[in-house]
Design a protein around this motif. Structure first.
Motif, PDB file in Angstrom:
ATOM      1  N   SER A  85       3.913   3.885  -2.970  1.00  0.00           N
ATOM      2  CA  SER A  85       2.716   3.200  -2.643  1.00  0.00           C
ATOM      3  C   SER A  85       2.112   2.529  -3.502  1.00  0.00           C
ATOM      4  CB  SER A  85       1.777   3.998  -1.959  1.00  0.00           C
ATOM      5  OG  SER A  85       1.140   4.894  -2.513  1.00  0.00           O
ATOM      6  N   HIS A  88       3.852  -0.587  -4.723  1.00  0.00           N
ATOM      7  CA  HIS A  88       4.433  -1.844  -3.831  1.00  0.00           C
ATOM      8  C   HIS A  88       2.775  -1.969  -3.028  1.00  0.00           C
ATOM      9  CE1 HIS A  88       8.200  -1.844  -4.356  1.00  0.00           C
ATOM     10  NE2 HIS A  88       8.526  -0.392  -4.141  1.00  0.00           N
ATOM     11  N   ALA A  89       1.952  -1.458  -3.409  1.00  0.00           N
ATOM     12  CA  ALA A  89       0.586  -1.615  -2.779  1.00  0.00           C
ATOM     13  C   ALA A  89      -0.105  -3.115  -2.665  1.00  0.00           C
ATOM     14  CB  ALA A  89      -0.513  -0.854  -3.234  1.00  0.00           C
ATOM     15  N   ILE A  90       0.108  -3.661  -3.823  1.00  0.00           N
ATOM     16  CA  ILE A  90      -0.388  -5.097  -4.095  1.00  0.00           C
ATOM     17  C   ILE A  90       0.359  -6.061  -3.133  1.00  0.00           C
ATOM     18  CG2 ILE A  90      -0.771  -7.057  -5.438  1.00  0.00           C
ATOM     19  CD1 ILE A  90      -1.397  -4.969  -7.532  1.00  0.00           C
ATOM     20  N   LEU A  92       2.325  -4.920  -0.447  1.00  0.00           N
ATOM     21  CA  LEU A  92       1.978  -4.875   0.956  1.00  0.00           C
ATOM     22  C   LEU A  92       0.704  -5.020   1.656  1.00  0.00           C
ATOM     23  CD1 LEU A  92       4.015  -1.362   0.948  1.00  0.00           C
ATOM     24  CD2 LEU A  92       4.898  -3.823   1.820  1.00  0.00           C
ATOM     25  N   HIS A  93      -0.130  -5.013   0.896  1.00  0.00           N
ATOM     26  CA  HIS A  93      -1.550  -5.139   1.152  1.00  0.00           C
ATOM     27  C   HIS A  93      -2.550  -5.660   0.154  1.00  0.00           C
ATOM     28  CE1 HIS A  93      -5.449  -4.861   2.994  1.00  0.00           C
ATOM     29  NE2 HIS A  93      -4.960  -4.480   4.158  1.00  0.00           N
ATOM     30  N   PRO A  94      -2.798  -6.940   0.078  1.00  0.00           N
ATOM     31  CA  PRO A  94      -3.594  -7.555  -1.055  1.00  0.00           C
ATOM     32  C   PRO A  94      -4.738  -6.710  -1.389  1.00  0.00           C
ATOM     33  CG  PRO A  94      -2.857  -9.551   0.411  1.00  0.00           C
ATOM     34  CD  PRO A  94      -2.375  -7.755   1.037  1.00  0.00           C
ATOM     35  N   ALA A  95      -5.507  -6.174  -0.376  1.00  0.00           N
ATOM     36  CA  ALA A  95      -6.774  -5.463  -0.529  1.00  0.00           C
ATOM     37  C   ALA A  95      -6.694  -4.076  -1.654  1.00  0.00           C
ATOM     38  CB  ALA A  95      -7.649  -5.321   0.664  1.00  0.00           C
ATOM     39  N   ALA A  96      -5.407  -3.820  -1.432  1.00  0.00           N
ATOM     40  CA  ALA A  96      -5.127  -2.659  -2.225  1.00  0.00           C
ATOM     41  C   ALA A  96      -5.293  -2.832  -3.874  1.00  0.00           C
ATOM     42  CB  ALA A  96      -3.575  -1.999  -1.948  1.00  0.00           C
ATOM     43  N   PRO A 108     -10.830   2.374  -1.110  1.00  0.00           N
ATOM     44  CA  PRO A 108     -11.282   0.999  -1.353  1.00  0.00           C
ATOM     45  C   PRO A 108     -12.773   0.987  -2.206  1.00  0.00           C
ATOM     46  CG  PRO A 108     -10.909   0.950   1.159  1.00  0.00           C
ATOM     47  CD  PRO A 108     -10.566   2.408   0.452  1.00  0.00           C
TER      48      PRO A 108
END
Length: 113
Positions: A85, A88-90, A92-96, A108
């Protein structure tokens, strides 16, 4: 796999990989979980042999939760999921990208007014 699925079970088990925790400590470590949901999930995990609940005969009663050996053997799996995670967080989900670590979990950041 059913005994591991659910919105909160993974987080509960991850927190308990860090060591034995009391109910209040566990609740504070998992933002957003309600007391009722934590109780329900812990009972289910205990029923399936993944969490051990110890009640101490004190006033007020002290209850501690810890992983059983079977659940502790899942620790490398949780560590690998965390590593994945973070990698790959960025994507998979830009807010990450705005998340900060919280006891090994992403959470967050609060925006200042």
């Amino acid at each position: 796999m059913r005994i591991l699925t659910g919105k909160w079970k993974g987080e509960i088990l991850w927190q308990l990989t860090q060591g034995t925790l009391r109910f209040g400590e566990l609740r504070r470590a998992i933002p957003g979980i309600t007391q009722h949901m934590l109780t329900t999930q812990l009972r289910d995990l205990e029923k399936h042999g993944l969490v051990k609940r110890t009640l101490y005969a004190e006033v007020p009663p002290r209850v501690e939760y810890e992983l059983t050996r079977a659940a502790f053997d899942l620790r490398p799996v949780f560590e690998e999921i965390q590593r994945w995670s973070q990698t790959h967080a960025i994507m998979l989900h830009p807010a990450a990208a705005e998340a900060e670590p919280h006891d090994g979990l992403a959470r967050p950041r609060r925006r200042r007014p």
